[in-house]
Design a protein around this motif. Structure first.
Motif, PDB file in Angstrom:
ATOM      1  N   THR A 293      -7.253   0.830  -2.646  1.00 42.24           N
ATOM      2  CA  THR A 293      -7.457   1.126  -1.225  1.00 42.24           C
ATOM      3  C   THR A 293      -8.880   0.789  -0.792  1.00 42.24           C
ATOM      4  O   THR A 293      -9.078   0.131   0.242  1.00 42.24           O
ATOM      5  CB  THR A 293      -7.139   2.605  -0.941  1.00 42.24           C
ATOM      6  OG1 THR A 293      -5.781   2.864  -1.326  1.00 42.24           O
ATOM      7  CG2 THR A 293      -7.305   2.936   0.528  1.00 42.24           C
ATOM      8  N   GLN A 294      -9.871   1.201  -1.548  1.00 41.26           N
ATOM      9  CA  GLN A 294     -11.262   0.949  -1.178  1.00 41.26           C
ATOM     10  C   GLN A 294     -11.603  -0.546  -1.222  1.00 41.26           C
ATOM     11  O   GLN A 294     -12.273  -1.051  -0.334  1.00 41.26           O
ATOM     12  CB  GLN A 294     -12.217   1.741  -2.080  1.00 41.26           C
ATOM     13  CG  GLN A 294     -12.203   3.226  -1.799  1.00 41.26           C
ATOM     14  CD  GLN A 294     -12.511   3.550  -0.339  1.00 41.26           C
ATOM     15  OE1 GLN A 294     -13.473   3.055   0.239  1.00 41.26           O
ATOM     16  NE2 GLN A 294     -11.672   4.382   0.263  1.00 41.26           N
ATOM     17  N   THR A 295     -11.132  -1.216  -2.251  1.00 48.36           N
ATOM     18  CA  THR A 295     -11.403  -2.650  -2.381  1.00 48.36           C
ATOM     19  C   THR A 295     -10.810  -3.437  -1.218  1.00 48.36           C
ATOM     20  O   THR A 295     -11.401  -4.408  -0.747  1.00 48.36           O
ATOM     21  CB  THR A 295     -10.831  -3.185  -3.712  1.00 48.36           C
ATOM     22  OG1 THR A 295     -11.454  -2.481  -4.788  1.00 48.36           O
ATOM     23  CG2 THR A 295     -11.054  -4.675  -3.871  1.00 48.36           C
ATOM     24  N   ASN A 296      -9.652  -3.018  -0.750  1.00 47.62           N
ATOM     25  CA  ASN A 296      -8.928  -3.761   0.288  1.00 47.62           C
ATOM     26  C   ASN A 296      -8.891  -3.033   1.621  1.00 47.62           C
ATOM     27  O   ASN A 296      -8.073  -3.363   2.475  1.00 47.62           O
ATOM     28  CB  ASN A 296      -7.502  -4.037  -0.202  1.00 47.62           C
ATOM     29  CG  ASN A 296      -7.506  -4.871  -1.456  1.00 47.62           C
ATOM     30  OD1 ASN A 296      -7.856  -6.037  -1.430  1.00 47.62           O
ATOM     31  ND2 ASN A 296      -7.143  -4.253  -2.575  1.00 47.62           N
ATOM     32  N   LEU A 297      -9.792  -2.068   1.806  1.00 51.26           N
ATOM     33  CA  LEU A 297      -9.747  -1.221   2.995  1.00 51.26           C
ATOM     34  C   LEU A 297      -9.803  -2.017   4.294  1.00 51.26           C
ATOM     35  O   LEU A 297      -8.992  -1.791   5.197  1.00 51.26           O
ATOM     36  CB  LEU A 297     -10.875  -0.184   2.961  1.00 51.26           C
ATOM     37  CG  LEU A 297     -10.819   0.877   4.047  1.00 51.26           C
ATOM     38  CD1 LEU A 297      -9.510   1.664   3.985  1.00 51.26           C
ATOM     39  CD2 LEU A 297     -12.002   1.822   3.920  1.00 51.26           C
ATOM     40  N   GLN A 298     -10.725  -2.961   4.400  1.00 49.72           N
ATOM     41  CA  GLN A 298     -10.823  -3.724   5.643  1.00 49.72           C
ATOM     42  C   GLN A 298      -9.566  -4.567   5.867  1.00 49.72           C
ATOM     43  O   GLN A 298      -9.062  -4.655   6.977  1.00 49.72           O
ATOM     44  CB  GLN A 298     -12.073  -4.615   5.646  1.00 49.72           C
ATOM     45  CG  GLN A 298     -12.345  -5.228   7.010  1.00 49.72           C
ATOM     46  CD  GLN A 298     -12.510  -4.166   8.096  1.00 49.72           C
ATOM     47  OE1 GLN A 298     -13.313  -3.248   7.978  1.00 49.72           O
ATOM     48  NE2 GLN A 298     -11.736  -4.284   9.166  1.00 49.72           N
TER      49      GLN A 298
ATOM     50  N   ALA B 195      -4.593  -2.654  -8.508  1.00 52.02           N
ATOM     51  CA  ALA B 195      -6.024  -2.367  -8.435  1.00 52.02           C
ATOM     52  C   ALA B 195      -6.853  -3.479  -9.072  1.00 52.02           C
ATOM     53  O   ALA B 195      -7.997  -3.695  -8.676  1.00 52.02           O
ATOM     54  CB  ALA B 195      -6.331  -1.029  -9.119  1.00 52.02           C
TER      55      ALA B 195
ATOM     56  N   LYS C  53      -6.838  -2.210   7.047  1.00 54.19           N
ATOM     57  CA  LYS C  53      -7.078  -1.836   8.447  1.00 54.19           C
ATOM     58  C   LYS C  53      -6.731  -2.985   9.383  1.00 54.19           C
ATOM     59  O   LYS C  53      -6.132  -2.781  10.438  1.00 54.19           O
ATOM     60  CB  LYS C  53      -8.526  -1.405   8.648  1.00 54.19           C
ATOM     61  CG  LYS C  53      -8.839  -0.041   8.099  1.00 54.19           C
ATOM     62  CD  LYS C  53     -10.298   0.318   8.373  1.00 54.19           C
ATOM     63  CE  LYS C  53     -10.625   1.714   7.910  1.00 54.19           C
ATOM     64  NZ  LYS C  53     -12.015   2.077   8.211  1.00 54.19           N
TER      65      LYS C  53
ATOM     66  N   HIS D 116       0.833  -1.196   0.000  1.00 56.91           N
ATOM     67  CA  HIS D 116       0.000   0.000   0.000  1.00 56.91           C
ATOM     68  C   HIS D 116       0.876   1.257   0.000  1.00 56.91           C
ATOM     69  O   HIS D 116       0.607   2.218  -0.729  1.00 56.91           O
ATOM     70  CB  HIS D 116      -0.947  -0.026   1.202  1.00 56.91           C
ATOM     71  CG  HIS D 116      -2.027   0.989   1.130  1.00 56.91           C
ATOM     72  ND1 HIS D 116      -2.235   1.900   2.131  1.00 56.91           N
ATOM     73  CD2 HIS D 116      -2.958   1.251   0.173  1.00 56.91           C
ATOM     74  CE1 HIS D 116      -3.253   2.687   1.799  1.00 56.91           C
ATOM     75  NE2 HIS D 116      -3.702   2.316   0.613  1.00 56.91           N
TER      76      HIS D 116
ATOM     77  N   TYR E 216      -5.287   3.786  -7.559  1.00 60.36           N
ATOM     78  CA  TYR E 216      -4.806   3.741  -6.172  1.00 60.36           C
ATOM     79  C   TYR E 216      -5.994   3.763  -5.207  1.00 60.36           C
ATOM     80  O   TYR E 216      -6.059   2.964  -4.274  1.00 60.36           O
ATOM     81  CB  TYR E 216      -3.863   4.909  -5.878  1.00 60.36           C
ATOM     82  CG  TYR E 216      -3.497   5.002  -4.417  1.00 60.36           C
ATOM     83  CD1 TYR E 216      -2.598   4.099  -3.859  1.00 60.36           C
ATOM     84  CD2 TYR E 216      -4.076   5.952  -3.588  1.00 60.36           C
ATOM     85  CE1 TYR E 216      -2.278   4.151  -2.507  1.00 60.36           C
ATOM     86  CE2 TYR E 216      -3.767   6.016  -2.243  1.00 60.36           C
ATOM     87  CZ  TYR E 216      -2.864   5.116  -1.710  1.00 60.36           C
ATOM     88  OH  TYR E 216      -2.553   5.165  -0.368  1.00 60.36           O
ATOM     89  N   GLN E 217      -6.943   4.669  -5.442  1.00 56.92           N
ATOM     90  CA  GLN E 217      -8.135   4.743  -4.592  1.00 56.92           C
ATOM     91  C   GLN E 217      -8.964   3.471  -4.706  1.00 56.92           C
ATOM     92  O   GLN E 217      -9.522   2.991  -3.719  1.00 56.92           O
ATOM     93  CB  GLN E 217      -8.969   5.966  -4.949  1.00 56.92           C
ATOM     94  CG  GLN E 217      -8.303   7.269  -4.540  1.00 56.92           C
ATOM     95  CD  GLN E 217      -8.986   8.502  -5.110  1.00 56.92           C
ATOM     96  OE1 GLN E 217      -9.863   8.415  -5.958  1.00 56.92           O
ATOM     97  NE2 GLN E 217      -8.557   9.669  -4.639  1.00 56.92           N
ATOM     98  N   SER E 218      -9.018   2.906  -5.898  1.00 58.76           N
ATOM     99  CA  SER E 218      -9.749   1.656  -6.099  1.00 58.76           C
ATOM    100  C   SER E 218      -9.119   0.525  -5.286  1.00 58.76           C
ATOM    101  O   SER E 218      -9.811  -0.229  -4.602  1.00 58.76           O
ATOM    102  CB  SER E 218      -9.772   1.308  -7.588  1.00 58.76           C
ATOM    103  OG  SER E 218     -10.352   0.042  -7.778  1.00 58.76           O
TER     104      SER E 218
END
Length: 160
Positions: free
Chosen positions: A73-78, A131, A81, A46, A69-71
């Motif tokens: 991050t959002q796809t793998n956000l959990q 992504a 975290k 990341h 990059y945002q895609s």
């Protein structure tokens, strides 16, 4: 004579201990278990993608890197975290911050060594590729990164 023999034995003993210490780094600092290793690789990936996005701005196709990059991050956000949470449980927030800073510095040095244009030619398409990864494909990538020696083990030994 006893004195020179004693010095020789002491020197040989020190050399032997040094040789053993250098030849068995895994015994001195074992690698983290797989869940921690995968978490570290995900944080590293990341960070890698963030530096590329900020440094290169566009991919090989001329499209902005912020979107993939945002895609990613959002796809793998959990998952990101969860990885950060696990690493914080193991070493605290300051350790995770240091880890990210080290990754960013490592890439910044690479960027300076290669020149920005060469760096971007080499790495900019990594963002779109990441992504597009499915969850199982991401796991495979993280495992491959660990095998390439990009984990906590290589970082600890590189610092010594």
């Amino acid at each position: 004579m006893k004195t020179s023999l004693g010095k020789c034995s002491f020197r040989m003993c020190c050399a032997w201990l040094l040789l053993v210490a250098l030849s068995t780094p895994a015994a001195a600092a074992p690698c983290p278990p797989k869940p921690g290793q995968e978490a570290e690789q995900l944080v590293r990936l990341h960070s890698h993608l963030m530096v590329i996005t900020l440094s290169c701005r566009t991919g090989g196709d001329g499209k902005p890197l912020a979107v993939p990059y945002q895609s990613f991050t959002q796809t793998n956000l959990q998952r990101i975290k969860d990885a950060e949470r696990l690493l914080m449980q193991r070493g605290g927030a300051s350790k995770v911050d240091r880890m990210r800073t080290n990754y960013h510095n490592e890439l910044s040095i690479k960027l300076a060594q290669l020149s920005p244009s060469t760096f971007c030619l080499t790495y900019r398409d990594d963002v779109a590729k990441a992504a597009a990864l499915t969850s199982p494909a991401l796991t495979e990538k993280l495992d491959a990164m660990a095998l390439e020696g990009r984990g906590a083990c290589s970082q600890k030994h590189a610092a010594k």
